[in-house]
Design a protein around this motif. Structure first.
Motif, short mmCIF file in Angstrom:
data_model
loop_
_atom_site.label_atom_id
_atom_site.label_comp_id
_atom_site.label_asym_id
_atom_site.label_seq_id
_atom_site.Cartn_x
_atom_site.Cartn_y
_atom_site.Cartn_z
N SER A 94 0.85 -1.19 0.00
CA SER A 94 0.00 0.00 0.00
C SER A 94 0.88 1.24 0.00
O SER A 94 1.91 1.29 0.65
CB SER A 94 -0.93 0.00 1.22
N VAL A 95 0.44 2.25 -0.77
CA VAL A 95 1.16 3.52 -0.91
C VAL A 95 0.15 4.61 -0.58
O VAL A 95 -0.93 4.66 -1.17
CB VAL A 95 1.71 3.69 -2.34
N ALA A 96 0.48 5.50 0.37
CA ALA A 96 -0.50 6.50 0.82
C ALA A 96 0.15 7.85 1.01
O ALA A 96 1.36 7.96 1.25
CB ALA A 96 -1.14 6.05 2.14
N SER B 189 4.66 5.47 9.46
CA SER B 189 5.10 5.36 10.85
C SER B 189 4.33 4.28 11.61
O SER B 189 4.91 3.55 12.43
CB SER B 189 4.90 6.70 11.57
N SER B 190 3.04 4.17 11.34
CA SER B 190 2.20 3.22 12.06
C SER B 190 2.18 1.84 11.42
O SER B 190 1.59 0.91 11.97
CB SER B 190 0.76 3.76 12.14
N GLY B 191 2.78 1.73 10.24
CA GLY B 191 2.82 0.44 9.57
C GLY B 191 1.60 0.13 8.75
O GLY B 191 1.45 -0.99 8.25
N THR B 192 0.68 1.09 8.58
CA THR B 192 -0.51 0.83 7.77
C THR B 192 -0.25 1.05 6.28
O THR B 192 -1.12 0.75 5.45
CB THR B 192 -1.68 1.73 8.22
N ALA B 193 0.90 1.62 5.94
CA ALA B 193 1.29 1.74 4.52
C ALA B 193 2.76 1.36 4.41
O ALA B 193 3.55 1.57 5.34
CB ALA B 193 1.08 3.16 4.01
N ASP B 194 3.12 0.80 3.26
CA ASP B 194 4.51 0.41 3.02
C ASP B 194 5.34 1.58 2.53
O ASP B 194 6.53 1.67 2.79
CB ASP B 194 4.55 -0.72 1.99
N ILE B 195 4.70 2.47 1.77
CA ILE B 195 5.38 3.63 1.20
C ILE B 195 4.52 4.87 1.44
O ILE B 195 3.31 4.85 1.23
CB ILE B 195 5.63 3.45 -0.31
N GLY B 196 5.14 5.96 1.88
CA GLY B 196 4.43 7.22 2.05
C GLY B 196 4.80 8.18 0.93
O GLY B 196 5.93 8.17 0.43
N MET B 197 3.86 9.03 0.54
CA MET B 197 4.10 10.02 -0.52
C MET B 197 4.02 11.41 0.10
O MET B 197 3.09 11.71 0.86
CB MET B 197 3.04 9.91 -1.62
N GLY C 215 0.90 14.62 5.27
CA GLY C 215 0.90 14.26 6.69
C GLY C 215 0.37 12.86 6.91
O GLY C 215 0.89 12.11 7.74
N VAL C 216 -0.65 12.51 6.15
CA VAL C 216 -1.22 11.16 6.25
C VAL C 216 -0.19 10.13 5.79
O VAL C 216 -0.08 9.04 6.37
CB VAL C 216 -2.51 11.06 5.40
N GLY C 217 0.58 10.47 4.75
CA GLY C 217 1.61 9.55 4.27
C GLY C 217 2.63 9.23 5.33
O GLY C 217 3.02 8.07 5.51
N VAL C 218 3.08 10.26 6.06
CA VAL C 218 4.07 10.05 7.12
C VAL C 218 3.47 9.19 8.23
O VAL C 218 4.10 8.24 8.71
CB VAL C 218 4.55 11.40 7.69
N THR C 219 2.25 9.53 8.65
CA THR C 219 1.60 8.79 9.73
C THR C 219 1.36 7.33 9.35
O THR C 219 1.58 6.42 10.16
CB THR C 219 0.25 9.44 10.08
N ALA C 220 0.96 7.11 8.10
CA ALA C 220 0.66 5.74 7.66
C ALA C 220 1.91 4.87 7.65
O ALA C 220 1.88 3.70 8.07
CB ALA C 220 0.03 5.77 6.27
N MET D 217 9.04 9.88 -1.81
CA MET D 217 8.46 8.64 -1.30
C MET D 217 9.34 8.19 -0.16
O MET D 217 10.56 8.33 -0.23
CB MET D 217 8.36 7.57 -2.39
N ILE D 218 8.73 7.68 0.92
CA ILE D 218 9.50 7.27 2.08
C ILE D 218 9.09 5.86 2.50
O ILE D 218 7.97 5.41 2.26
CB ILE D 218 9.29 8.22 3.28
N THR D 219 10.07 5.18 3.13
CA THR D 219 9.77 3.89 3.77
C THR D 219 10.38 3.95 5.19
O THR D 219 11.31 4.71 5.42
CB THR D 219 10.41 2.71 3.00
N ASP D 220 9.84 3.17 6.09
CA ASP D 220 10.39 3.12 7.45
C ASP D 220 11.41 2.00 7.49
O ASP D 220 11.07 0.84 7.70
CB ASP D 220 9.27 2.89 8.47
#
Length: 282
Positions: free
Chosen positions: A44-46, A86-94, A79-84, A247-250
């Motif tokens: 998931s990408v958010a 960080s919380s593991g609900t998304a694999d990649i943030g935009m 902001g949602v991308g970073v939170t998603a 795009m970011i990943t944790d």
């Protein structure tokens, strides 16, 4: 003695046969290990609604090439991308802005700049004003200029249209154009570039700010300090209202997430980015 010799010969042949079979098995195993596996699974990408359309376009081409891959894209804002992530609900943030220091605390984010984007200041096509300075845009958004006649246009009240607080476009606009000061409280807060474009296109006195990809014949884009916003002027640096697309990943990406990021930074991925009105970086 003859019997013993026959036994020895037979035993040696059996041993050689077993060795050949073992080498064949090992060889087959090695070939299997070296062959790149087909990217598979679901990621998931958010995040940013600015990045969303091109992320979706790249994902569709990628999934056409890899039938076992499933890439799900959703918006919500940077902001949602970073939170998603960080919380593991998304694999990649935009994100359509840089990561904040506060957002990096406690995380090992990997950042990928996939392109750059200009922010166009737009108005209704009937507006007779075509050129603004960066200082005038700041004065408009902070309520010091409230009527288009103050800028040589019609006697029409200016309607401020902007983005909601989760928007990376708003954060960049506030930092770069408003010098980190607040916009006037009369500014309408909408949740996507498309919503801003639509509102400005339908409101003769409106002014808004959107990603370059949302400039079409339903709105007009102002020149800013004498420079037309375009991919070319963002590349040559003369149009200064531009920002990175991230795009970011944790942590270090693996599997399908890693392969998708590599594709968006490849020649094919960067061509899709450019075709969508963004500035490629590779």
């Amino acid at each position: 003695m003859r019997s013993a010799k026959r036994f020895n010969k037979a035993g040696l042949a059996a041993i050689l046969t077993a060795a050949v079979l073992a080498l064949a098995v090992l060889s087959a195993g090695c070939v299997g290990t070296d062959t790149p596996s087909e990217p598979a699974g679901t990621i998931s990408v958010a995040g940013s609604t600015t990045v969303l359309p091109v992320a979706q376009a790249v994902a569709e081409v990628y999934m056409d090439k890899h039938a076992t891959a499933d890439i799900q894209i959703s918006g919500g804002g940077s902001g949602v991308g970073v939170t998603a992530v960080s919380s593991g609900t998304a694999d990649i943030g935009m994100l359509s802005r840089d990561l904040k220091s506060s957002e990096k605390e406690g995380h090992t984010f990997k950042e990928y700049v996939i392109g750059r984007d200009g922010i166009a200041i737009i108005a209704h096509p009937s507006n007779s004003v075509s050129a603004l300075t960066l200082a005038q845009v700041k004065d408009i958004y902070q309520g010091r200029i409230t009527n288009w006649k103050e800028l040589g246009g019609a006697d029409t009240e200016i309607v401020l249209v902007g983005r909601d607080s989760a928007s990376g476009t708003r954060e960049f606009f506030t930092e770069f154009v408003l010098a980190k000061e607040d916009a006037a409280k009369t500014m309408q807060e909408l949740n996507s570039n498309g919503a801003v474009q639509k509102s400005v296109a339908q409101t003769p006195g409106a002014i808004g700010y959107v990603s370059l990809e949302y400039v079409d014949d339903t709105v007009k884009a102002f020149t800013i300090d004498g420079v037309t916003p375009s991919v070319a002027t963002v590349i040559d640096g003369t149009y200064t209202i531009n920002r990175p697309l991230l795009m970011i990943t944790d942590g270090e990406p693996t599997g399908l997430a890693k392969s998708y990021l590599e594709f968006i930074l490849s020649a094919d991925g960067q061509k899709i980015l450019r075709d969508n009105g963004f500035v490629p970086v590779a």
